[in-house]
Design an enzyme around this catalytic site. Structure first.
Site, PDB file in Angstrom:
ATOM      1  CG  ASP A   1       3.670  90.973   2.198  1.00  0.00           C
ATOM      2  OD1 ASP A   1       2.960  91.689   1.474  1.00  0.00           O
ATOM      3  OD2 ASP A   1       3.990  89.810   1.887  1.00  0.00           O
TER       4      ASP A   1
ATOM      5  CD1 TRP B   1      18.453  90.286   4.645  1.00  0.00           C
ATOM      6  CD2 TRP B   1      18.866  92.434   5.109  1.00  0.00           C
ATOM      7  NE1 TRP B   1      17.249  90.882   4.942  1.00  0.00           N
ATOM      8  CE2 TRP B   1      17.474  92.201   5.236  1.00  0.00           C
ATOM      9  CE3 TRP B   1      19.351  93.712   5.368  1.00  0.00           C
ATOM     10  CZ2 TRP B   1      16.568  93.209   5.588  1.00  0.00           C
ATOM     11  CZ3 TRP B   1      18.457  94.713   5.725  1.00  0.00           C
ATOM     12  CH2 TRP B   1      17.084  94.462   5.825  1.00  0.00           C
TER      13      TRP B   1
END
Ligand code: 5GP
Length: 175
Positions: free
Chosen positions: A104, A162
């Site tokens: 990111d 998840w």
């Protein structure tokens, strides 16, 4: 390389991720680079690392780096929550693949690879599921040879399976 055309937010399934890991492993093999071990950055790198191990058949070591606390406040520098035992023995002169789920801002990967370079690995490469195309706030050390990214996306929020409280609901967002 897959290039996403999804609009925000992005949802990914376990099966997508399995295929992305297979794709990354094939690209590593095609490059003729033979990693000796994976260093997974917990928690997002854990499941991709395990899937990659199916194809690469090498040990996984785990480090814990956290940028978000429980109040989701972003720390300038990632906090180390777990590190390697006998790191020198495990990494010195080795080909090391660092695995995380997403690049990111790049702060985490920069911090992690700089710390691992202290042990003088022979080479160091990175694998991520998603590369966000955006201005990065940290640079990778020059010793990092390659970043394998299964998907290149914009600055969208990615919902990983998840993290889902309800995986069936999560999967309804997948086209
Ligand atoms: P960095 O900004 O240091 O590159 O990323 C720090 C961490 O933020 C990542 O390892 C990941 O856990 C989290 N992160 C950044 N972008 C996203 C995103 O789009 N979705 C999710 N689930 N986590 C993200």
């Amino acid at each position: 390389m897959y290039t996403s055309t999804h609009m925000t937010p992005l949802f990914v399934s376990y099966n997508d991720i399995h295929r992305y890991c297979q794709d990354i492993a094939a690209r590593i093999e095609n490059d003729g680079w033979q990693p000796d071990c994976i260093v997974a950055i917990a928690g997002g790198g854990l499941i991709p690392a395990r899937m990659l191990r199916t194809f690469l058949k090498i040990p996984i070591y785990v480090v814990g780096l956290q940028r978000y606390d429980d109040a989701t406040i972003i720390a300038e520098e990632p906090q180390t929550t777990q590190w390697l035992d006998n790191a020198e023995k495990k990494l010195h002169d080795k080909h090391v693949l660092v695995v995380d789920e997403v690049d990111d801002t790049r702060v985490t990967l920069s911090h992690c690879t700089r710390a691992l370079l202290e042990y003088q690995p022979r080479s160091i490469r990175i694998a991520v599921l998603h590369q966000k195309q955006k201005p990065k706030t940290a640079e990778l050390p020059v010793q990092v040879e390659v970043v394998y990214a299964a998907q290149v996306v914009g600055d969208d929020w990615i919902n990983y399976p998840w993290e889902a409280q309800d995986i069936d609901e999560h999967d309804t967002h997948i086209g």
